[in-house]
Write a protein that holds these residues in place. Structure first.
Motif, short mmCIF file in Angstrom:
data_model
loop_
_atom_site.label_atom_id
_atom_site.label_comp_id
_atom_site.label_asym_id
_atom_site.label_seq_id
_atom_site.Cartn_x
_atom_site.Cartn_y
_atom_site.Cartn_z
N LEU A 172 1.00 -1.10 -0.23
CA LEU A 172 0.09 0.05 0.01
C LEU A 172 1.01 1.18 0.04
N ALA A 173 0.33 2.09 -0.86
CA ALA A 173 1.23 3.59 -0.61
C ALA A 173 0.79 4.28 0.71
N LEU A 174 1.71 4.35 1.76
CA LEU A 174 1.32 4.78 3.22
C LEU A 174 2.27 6.00 3.69
N ASN A 179 -2.75 9.90 7.94
CA ASN A 179 -3.49 9.33 6.76
C ASN A 179 -3.36 10.20 5.51
N TYR A 180 -2.41 11.04 5.43
CA TYR A 180 -2.37 11.90 4.33
C TYR A 180 -0.92 11.58 3.53
N LEU A 181 -1.00 11.66 2.27
CA LEU A 181 0.05 11.73 1.46
C LEU A 181 0.07 13.08 0.60
N GLY A 182 0.36 14.24 0.94
CA GLY A 182 -0.06 15.33 0.20
C GLY A 182 -1.40 15.82 0.60
N ALA A 207 -4.57 4.33 -1.60
CA ALA A 207 -6.11 4.62 -1.26
C ALA A 207 -5.97 5.40 0.02
N ILE A 208 -5.04 6.25 0.19
CA ILE A 208 -4.86 7.28 1.00
C ILE A 208 -5.35 8.94 0.49
N SER A 446 -12.18 1.41 12.55
CA SER A 446 -12.10 2.93 12.15
C SER A 446 -11.02 3.14 11.29
N GLU A 447 -11.05 4.36 10.25
CA GLU A 447 -9.87 4.48 9.43
C GLU A 447 -8.67 4.45 9.89
#
Length: 466
Positions: A172-174, A179-182, A207-208, A446-447
């Motif tokens: 996963l892109a993490l 919980n943000y990438l940009g 999915a972030i 939760s997320e």
């Protein structure tokens, strides 16, 4: 003399009558016999009359054909039996009754062979068989880019992708934390920590939350990646955004004041945390929130080329069916419980004037949403309306089975009985009935908890100790 004339007239009448009877019985040049037979059959047939505005069990109004009939040779019943038929059924009956019969006696015999199956049912069975064959031949797509838009039910869809990747050890892109990438800055490939990347530097599932930057995202995605996102009706989105993040305390006024403040002032409001505000979808897609019509048109052209599927929040189940077929995943993969959904008492009503103001200041999002809604309708029509209805029904039934298996009860997000509390009491959460069931636990997370969980697992897998 008079008697002779009368006798002649009488003979002529008798002779003429005889000729008419002979013609009637054998030749019938005027079609009198056919008319007589028709009259006789009609006297024995059902009395048919059309009744308009008849309401069915589902509350829909139709014109129907009502038939009142009585059995021949029995005493007339004062209560006529009524049968309601669709117009198509009546047309079929009329067509078959008017068709020529080559052998009347043969048609009246009792058939010893079973009736042929209904063509419509055969069509459905054939279609289902073809779908099963396609599903067997179809290879699941494990490379997905999901642009997570704010307040568009995207956390619900995100749960599907995170669970799928975790259960299959996909990368996963993490981010290193959170919980943000940009966002508000545009995504850049360097934002993903090396410790969370494989040797190929490519991720399987993204999915972030991020802000769309196609060129930079393409650097970390496989070439066969499927691009997916989700949109929502802008008025509902903005209301949710404004109240969920409690922007009233930031701006000093609530949504109820919008209709009195003027559009120009509202359009100049600084974005909350530099990333949340009007035309939020346009912003998340990487465009200016104050884009003019020409810019919005260009954006739509770009997005049409980038995304394989744009889901619609208001048609979540239909969108999930389209997503399943796009990715060739199973029905179980599409089961999800709603995430980050506000409880009813935290959903204020908005008057019509305020809604109009919200439409005006979010006009770019309005154009974008209308565009992708029309695309969605087109995809459903191409997919098949009846087929879609069947698959949506099956998905809902399966989701309900999971709910009965997993959920003890729904509660507020900060309930003390929760295994994984939500970050806000405004949203719903799920008390799990069986904590040893992995699927149930992942569905209830939760997320933020789920992201932390998959991040730890991915770090262990990519950077094993020793």
């Amino acid at each position: 003399m008079v008697f002779a004339r009368l006798r002649t007239i009488l003979l002529c009448l008798l002779f003429g009558t005889a000729l008419m009877l002979i013609a009637f019985l054998f030749y019938d040049p005027l079609g009198l016999k056919a008319q007589f037979d028709k009259f006789r059959m009609n006297s024995l047939a059902a009395e048919i009359k059309e009744e308009e505005n008849v309401t069915d069990n589902e509350g829909q109004t139709h014109g129907v054909i009502t038939t009142a009939f009585e059995e021949k040779g029995t005493k007339q019943d004062t209560k006529a039996t009524k049968i309601s038929l669709d117009r198509a059924d009546v047309l079929d009956v009329i067509t078959s009754a008017e068709a020529p019969q080559k052998d009347v006696n043969k048609s009246n015999r009792k058939s010893t062979t079973p009736a042929p199956p209904d063509a419509k049912e055969l069509g459905k069975e054939k279609e289902e068989e073809e779908e099963k064959k396609k599903a067997q031949q179809c290879e699941p797509r494990n490379h997905v880019m999901f642009l997570k838009t704010h307040k568009c039910a995207s956390s619900t869809v995100q749960n599907i992708f995170l669970r799928y990747a975790y259960k299959r050890n996909l990368t996963l892109a993490l981010p290193a934390t959170g919980n943000y990438l940009g966002n508000p800055t545009y995504f850049h490939a360097a934002m993903i920590p090396r410790a969370l990347l494989p040797k190929s530097k490519l991720v399987d599932v993204f999915a972030i939350h991020t802000r769309l930057n196609y060129q930079q995202l393409s650097k970390v995605l496989h070439r066969d990646v499927k691009w997916v996102t989700i949109v929502r009706e802008p008025t509902a989105l903005y209301e949710s955004l404004y109240n969920f993040y409690q922007m009233k305390s930031y701006y000093g006024f609530g949504l109820a004041n919008f209709k009195n403040l003027g559009v120009e002032r509202l359009e100049k409001l600084r974005r909350f945390a530099d990333k949340l505000g009007r035309n939020q979808m346009m912003f998340d897609f990487g465009y200016r929130p104050d884009a003019d019509v020409q810019e919005v048109r260009k954006a739509l052209d770009d997005l049409d080329k980038i995304f394989d599927l744009v889901m619609i929040a208001e048609f979540m189940d239909e969108s999930l069916v389209l997503l399943r077929h796009l990715l060739c995943w199973s029905e179980e993969d599409m089961v999800v419980f709603t995430k980050n959904a506000r409880r009813e008492k935290f959903k204020p009503s908005i008057d019509v004037h305020t809604k109009q103001v919200l439409r005006t200041i979010n006009s770019a999002d309005g154009i974008l949403y209308s565009h992708f809604l029309s695309r969605h309708i087109q995809k459903v029509l191409e997919f098949g309306v009846e087929k879609m209805a069947r698959e949506v029904s099956a998905l809902r039934d399966l989701r309900e089975k999971y709910r009965q298996r997993c959920v003890s009860r729904e509660t507020s997000g900060q309930d003390s009985s929760l295994l994984y509390p939500e970050y806000s009491d405004m949203v719903n959460a799920y008390v799990i009935a069986n904590r040893s069931d992995t699927d149930c636990v992942l569905l209830s997370m939760s997320e933020l908890v789920l992201i932390n969980h998959v991040r730890k697992a991915q770090r262990r897998r990519l950077q094993p100790p020793g």
